[in-house]
Scaffold this motif. Sequence first.
Motif, PDB file in Angstrom:
ATOM      1  N   MET A  99       0.732  -1.051   0.108  1.00 40.11           N
ATOM      2  CA  MET A  99       0.155  -0.103   0.124  1.00 40.11           C
ATOM      3  C   MET A  99       0.879   1.193   0.112  1.00 40.11           C
ATOM      4  O   MET A  99       0.643   2.146  -0.737  1.00 40.11           O
ATOM      5  N   ALA A 100       1.882   1.294   0.655  1.00 45.84           N
ATOM      6  CA  ALA A 100       2.755   2.500   0.859  1.00 45.84           C
ATOM      7  C   ALA A 100       3.689   2.895  -0.568  1.00 45.84           C
ATOM      8  O   ALA A 100       3.455   3.970  -0.989  1.00 45.84           O
ATOM      9  N   VAL A 101       3.665   1.781  -1.410  1.00 43.26           N
ATOM     10  CA  VAL A 101       4.429   1.930  -2.573  1.00 43.26           C
ATOM     11  C   VAL A 101       3.323   2.430  -3.500  1.00 43.26           C
ATOM     12  O   VAL A 101       3.656   3.561  -4.219  1.00 43.26           O
ATOM     13  N   ALA A 102       2.088   1.913  -3.503  1.00 39.44           N
ATOM     14  CA  ALA A 102       0.985   2.116  -4.648  1.00 39.44           C
ATOM     15  C   ALA A 102       0.350   3.223  -4.347  1.00 39.44           C
ATOM     16  O   ALA A 102       0.089   3.954  -5.209  1.00 39.44           O
ATOM     17  N   GLN A 103       0.022   3.669  -3.076  1.00 37.30           N
ATOM     18  CA  GLN A 103      -0.651   4.645  -2.633  1.00 37.30           C
ATOM     19  C   GLN A 103       0.023   6.013  -2.143  1.00 37.30           C
ATOM     20  O   GLN A 103      -0.090   7.181  -2.144  1.00 37.30           O
ATOM     21  N   LEU A 104       1.279   5.772  -1.759  1.00 41.98           N
ATOM     22  CA  LEU A 104       2.161   6.895  -1.294  1.00 41.98           C
ATOM     23  C   LEU A 104       3.524   7.188  -2.101  1.00 41.98           C
ATOM     24  O   LEU A 104       3.905   8.145  -2.015  1.00 41.98           O
ATOM     25  N   ASN A 105       3.754   6.170  -3.068  1.00 46.49           N
ATOM     26  CA  ASN A 105       4.901   6.040  -3.707  1.00 46.49           C
ATOM     27  C   ASN A 105       6.242   6.374  -2.642  1.00 46.49           C
ATOM     28  O   ASN A 105       7.139   7.019  -2.893  1.00 46.49           O
ATOM     29  N   ALA A 106       6.190   5.423  -1.524  1.00 49.44           N
ATOM     30  CA  ALA A 106       7.090   5.318  -0.558  1.00 49.44           C
ATOM     31  C   ALA A 106       7.368   4.139  -0.293  1.00 49.44           C
ATOM     32  O   ALA A 106       6.463   3.295  -0.116  1.00 49.44           O
ATOM     33  N   THR A 107       8.772   3.629   0.236  1.00 52.72           N
ATOM     34  CA  THR A 107       9.087   2.577   0.736  1.00 52.72           C
ATOM     35  C   THR A 107       9.342   2.730   2.087  1.00 52.72           C
ATOM     36  O   THR A 107      10.249   3.475   2.675  1.00 52.72           O
ATOM     37  N   LEU A 108       8.694   1.800   2.840  1.00 57.88           N
ATOM     38  CA  LEU A 108       8.554   1.885   4.410  1.00 57.88           C
ATOM     39  C   LEU A 108       9.944   1.107   4.843  1.00 57.88           C
ATOM     40  O   LEU A 108      10.187   0.316   4.141  1.00 57.88           O
ATOM     41  N   THR A 109      10.629   1.743   5.751  1.00 57.60           N
ATOM     42  CA  THR A 109      11.783   0.974   6.535  1.00 57.60           C
ATOM     43  C   THR A 109      10.926  -0.258   7.468  1.00 57.60           C
ATOM     44  O   THR A 109       9.770  -0.193   7.550  1.00 57.60           O
ATOM     45  N   ASP A 110      11.868  -1.029   7.828  1.00 50.89           N
ATOM     46  CA  ASP A 110      11.343  -2.317   8.395  1.00 50.89           C
ATOM     47  C   ASP A 110      10.721  -1.719   9.905  1.00 50.89           C
ATOM     48  O   ASP A 110       9.844  -2.093  10.054  1.00 50.89           O
ATOM     49  N   GLN A 111      11.374  -0.474  10.623  1.00 49.95           N
ATOM     50  CA  GLN A 111      11.057   0.049  11.544  1.00 49.95           C
ATOM     51  C   GLN A 111       9.328   0.565  11.477  1.00 49.95           C
ATOM     52  O   GLN A 111       8.524   0.405  12.021  1.00 49.95           O
ATOM     53  N   GLN A 112       9.270   1.329  10.296  1.00 52.67           N
ATOM     54  CA  GLN A 112       8.012   1.980  10.047  1.00 52.67           C
ATOM     55  C   GLN A 112       6.845   0.783   9.736  1.00 52.67           C
ATOM     56  O   GLN A 112       5.746   1.007  10.546  1.00 52.67           O
ATOM     57  N   ALA A 113       7.161  -0.406   9.023  1.00 55.09           N
ATOM     58  CA  ALA A 113       6.371  -1.398   8.818  1.00 55.09           C
ATOM     59  C   ALA A 113       5.829  -1.853  10.019  1.00 55.09           C
ATOM     60  O   ALA A 113       4.697  -2.274  10.399  1.00 55.09           O
ATOM     61  N   LYS A 114       6.884  -2.222  10.965  1.00 52.49           N
ATOM     62  CA  LYS A 114       6.713  -3.046  12.333  1.00 52.49           C
ATOM     63  C   LYS A 114       5.622  -2.066  12.953  1.00 52.49           C
ATOM     64  O   LYS A 114       4.745  -2.559  13.718  1.00 52.49           O
ATOM     65  N   ALA A 115       5.763  -0.625  13.054  1.00 49.14           N
ATOM     66  CA  ALA A 115       5.247   0.062  13.803  1.00 49.14           C
ATOM     67  C   ALA A 115       3.815   0.233  13.304  1.00 49.14           C
ATOM     68  O   ALA A 115       2.568   0.270  13.995  1.00 49.14           O
ATOM     69  N   LEU A 116       3.494   0.287  12.131  1.00 51.48           N
ATOM     70  CA  LEU A 116       2.114   0.436  11.520  1.00 51.48           C
ATOM     71  C   LEU A 116       1.415  -0.817  11.750  1.00 51.48           C
ATOM     72  O   LEU A 116       0.082  -0.859  12.051  1.00 51.48           O
ATOM     73  N   VAL A 117       2.013  -2.011  11.573  1.00 51.11           N
ATOM     74  CA  VAL A 117       1.415  -3.386  11.824  1.00 51.11           C
ATOM     75  C   VAL A 117       0.989  -3.447  13.320  1.00 51.11           C
ATOM     76  O   VAL A 117       0.038  -3.867  13.496  1.00 51.11           O
ATOM     77  N   ALA A 118       1.867  -2.832  14.259  1.00 46.13           N
ATOM     78  CA  ALA A 118       1.606  -3.020  15.696  1.00 46.13           C
ATOM     79  C   ALA A 118       0.240  -2.021  15.681  1.00 46.13           C
ATOM     80  O   ALA A 118      -0.690  -2.619  16.596  1.00 46.13           O
ATOM     81  N   PHE A 119       0.074  -1.121  15.227  1.00 47.27           N
ATOM     82  CA  PHE A 119      -1.053  -0.207  15.499  1.00 47.27           C
ATOM     83  C   PHE A 119      -2.252  -0.944  14.703  1.00 47.27           C
ATOM     84  O   PHE A 119      -3.200  -0.893  15.595  1.00 47.27           O
ATOM     85  N   LEU A 120      -2.086  -1.505  13.566  1.00 48.39           N
ATOM     86  CA  LEU A 120      -3.329  -2.040  13.191  1.00 48.39           C
ATOM     87  C   LEU A 120      -3.705  -3.465  14.047  1.00 48.39           C
ATOM     88  O   LEU A 120      -5.017  -3.633  13.927  1.00 48.39           O
ATOM     89  N   ASN A 121      -2.733  -4.144  14.675  1.00 51.09           N
ATOM     90  CA  ASN A 121      -3.123  -5.069  15.638  1.00 51.09           C
ATOM     91  C   ASN A 121      -4.108  -4.476  16.812  1.00 51.09           C
ATOM     92  O   ASN A 121      -4.797  -5.313  17.317  1.00 51.09           O
ATOM     93  N   SER A 122      -3.879  -3.257  16.960  1.00 53.60           N
ATOM     94  CA  SER A 122      -4.564  -2.700  18.209  1.00 53.60           C
ATOM     95  C   SER A 122      -5.941  -2.332  17.942  1.00 53.60           C
ATOM     96  O   SER A 122      -6.646  -2.163  18.850  1.00 53.60           O
ATOM     97  N   LEU A 123      -6.327  -2.614  16.579  1.00 49.89           N
ATOM     98  CA  LEU A 123      -7.750  -2.410  16.099  1.00 49.89           C
ATOM     99  C   LEU A 123      -8.658  -3.610  16.317  1.00 49.89           C
ATOM    100  O   LEU A 123      -9.781  -3.475  15.837  1.00 49.89           O
ATOM    101  N   THR A 124      -8.155  -4.625  16.767  1.00 48.02           N
ATOM    102  CA  THR A 124      -9.012  -5.932  17.038  1.00 48.02           C
ATOM    103  C   THR A 124      -9.759  -5.839  18.180  1.00 48.02           C
ATOM    104  O   THR A 124      -9.163  -5.581  19.419  1.00 48.02           O
ATOM    105  N   GLY A 125     -11.100  -5.820  18.018  1.00 44.76           N
ATOM    106  CA  GLY A 125     -12.135  -5.764  19.069  1.00 44.76           C
ATOM    107  C   GLY A 125     -12.530  -7.114  19.472  1.00 44.76           C
ATOM    108  O   GLY A 125     -12.016  -8.291  19.339  1.00 44.76           O
ATOM    109  N   THR A 126     -13.691  -7.034  20.160  1.00 40.32           N
ATOM    110  CA  THR A 126     -14.216  -8.363  20.843  1.00 40.32           C
ATOM    111  C   THR A 126     -15.660  -8.529  20.575  1.00 40.32           C
ATOM    112  O   THR A 126     -16.432  -7.654  20.111  1.00 40.32           O
TER     113      THR A 126
END
Length: 327
Positions: free
Chosen positions: A290-317
């Motif tokens: 998504m970063a490449v296609a929509q932002l024209n940007a390549t995420l660093t490993d640290q950025q990808a890890k942080a974004l995935v961590a945030f997205l995991n926090s959106l899991t509800g019950t």
Amino acid sequence: MRHLTGFRGVGPGAGYRGGLVAICAVLLCCADVTPAPSKSPSLPLLDRGEPITPIPPAPVLDPLKVELGERLFSDRRLSHDNSRSCQYCHDITTNGASQKQHDVGVDGKELPLNTLTVFNSTLSFRFSWEGKFRTVQADINSSLESPYTLASSAAEIAAKLDADPDMRNRFFAAYGRRPEGGDVVDALASFERTLLTPGSKFDRWLEGDDAALSADELNGYRLFKSLGCSACHQGVNVGGNLYERHGIFHPLASPEPRILRVPSLRNVATTPPYFHDGSAPTLEDAVRKMAVAQLNATLTDQQAKALVAFLNSLTGTFRGAPVGGSP
């Protein structure tokens, strides 16, 4: 993709921030956006001034209609050949969808688009990947009648159920009459409106629990906003309230349909594979693409890890358990 198509913004140094934010602003102004459901006045929430708002509690509806709708949701008589129900593709015991890239239709052929989760779907302003339907009833009717999903009709289903004394009695109790097509759809819609998943870590943070998010999750959310992702993924459903073109800078997944309803990111960590064609097997893969296609940007490993961590926090019950069994 299942949840991430429409993630866009501008990465640091990409040089496109002004243009993309302007495009998103125009889309937001033009879209028929459904406001977030109001919160109960007896349960005041902390307003952090964020672009995302917490999932509300499930609405209080007629329990007889909701219970009937839940029974119908898993009743194979909903399909013309009595082979499958809504539950076949939308497994509410797991993620509200399936783990398949493409579910298989009643004709034995793969469906053209990846299955969206039914959880929180009624909080979006339109239904289906292309946003073709304005109401949950219209979406249900389409699923019942589609030759690719159930190949039936509400009237046909009502006639089948009327031959079952137990179901006939349940319709009398809920609607005061024998099964009718409109009541079949209404019962299913009543049940689907209860399929909300509050209580995610991120929602708890929004509601004032500063300890709910880890440092990685909070950094990921800050990055989510600074990159511009929240221009399209915001509101109560973290998406689901406007249309977007995918592949802004580079191709992303299958080229058609070109315009999609921005999907919700609620419970996104539980719903692989991703994109409207199910071509991204993992959340990290989807985020990077998504970063490449929509932002024209390549995420660093640290950025990808942080974004995935945030997205995991959106899991509800759902019913007291995390969606998909995620922590």
